[in-house]
Design an enzyme around this catalytic site. Structure first.
Site, PDB file in Angstrom:
ATOM      1  N   ASN A 111      12.383   4.402  -3.091  1.00  0.00           N
ATOM      2  CA  ASN A 111      12.591   5.564  -3.954  1.00  0.00           C
ATOM      3  C   ASN A 111      11.234   6.183  -4.290  1.00  0.00           C
ATOM      4  OD1 ASN A 111      12.029   3.279  -5.575  1.00  0.00           O
ATOM      5  ND2 ASN A 111      13.032   4.149  -7.357  1.00  0.00           N
ATOM      6  N   GLU A 168       9.720   8.984  -7.007  1.00  0.00           N
ATOM      7  CA  GLU A 168       9.984   9.827  -8.170  1.00  0.00           C
ATOM      8  C   GLU A 168       8.963  10.958  -8.268  1.00  0.00           C
ATOM      9  OE1 GLU A 168      10.126   7.021 -11.426  1.00  0.00           O
ATOM     10  OE2 GLU A 168      12.210   6.522 -10.960  1.00  0.00           O
ATOM     11  N   GLU A 212      17.628   4.908  -0.202  1.00  0.00           N
ATOM     12  CA  GLU A 212      18.592   4.997   0.902  1.00  0.00           C
ATOM     13  C   GLU A 212      18.412   6.300   1.676  1.00  0.00           C
ATOM     14  OE1 GLU A 212      19.125   4.265  -2.309  1.00  0.00           O
ATOM     15  OE2 GLU A 212      21.129   3.421  -2.595  1.00  0.00           O
ATOM     16  N   CYS A 244      16.132   8.905  -3.533  1.00  0.00           N
ATOM     17  CA  CYS A 244      16.515   7.493  -3.507  1.00  0.00           C
ATOM     18  C   CYS A 244      15.991   6.829  -2.224  1.00  0.00           C
ATOM     19  CB  CYS A 244      18.027   7.350  -3.524  1.00  0.00           C
ATOM     20  SG  CYS A 244      18.828   7.993  -4.990  1.00  0.00           S
TER      21      CYS A 244
HETATM   22 ZN   LIG Z   1      20.953   7.363  -4.218  1.00  0.00          ZN
END
Ligand SMILES: [Zn+2]
Length: 135
Positions: free
Chosen positions: A45, A47, A58, A56
């Site tokens: 992830n 930010e 994924e 994210c």
């Molecule tokens: Zn996600």
């Protein structure tokens, strides 16, 4: 899934978590994606000071696979620092559905490296009708 591939996916998801850029939430996530040709892509992830721009783990991993030209996802592993098992958020489930099929597996990995598998279908049972266009 092949036992060796599964443990390699778990290892890469846990390694990816180590590179998480999460100074705001301190919530580290790593993911790995196995594509139909047997290649594994991973991501963490990331930010941003403008919170909504975070991505994210994924999706980070899936977009790398897509950039490499891969279009079929066999499995996704998700790793966090939680003692429980973190599942992909709604946005990631939608993105996974773009490249998933009926057999796509989701491997959930907790902070201790314990894992359990769920079928993608069980966590995203009704993909949008638009997905039928690609089938
Ligand atoms: Zn996600």
């Amino acid at each position: 899934m092949d036992k060796h591939l599964r443990s390699e996916m778990i290892r890469q998801a846990m390694d990816a978590k180590e590179t998480s850029y999460s100074p705001y939430s301190k919530f580290r996530v790593g993911a790995s994606v196995l594509t139909s040709d047997g290649t594994i892509y991973s991501g963490c992830n990331v930010e941003n000071a403008s919170y909504g721009l975070a991505i994210c783990a994924e999706r980070n991993a899936i977009f790398q696979a897509a950039f490499a030209g891969k279009r079929k996802i066999v499995a996704v592993a998700v790793s966090s620092d939680e003692r429980g098992f973190l599942t992909p958020c709604g946005a990631c489930r939608q993105v996974i559905s773009e490249f998933a099929d009926d057999k796509t597996e989701i491997i959930l990995v907790n902070t201790a490296g314990k894992s359990k598998s769920v079928s993608f279908q069980s966590i995203f049972p009704t993909p949008p009708a638009l997905n039928k266009l690609k089938k």
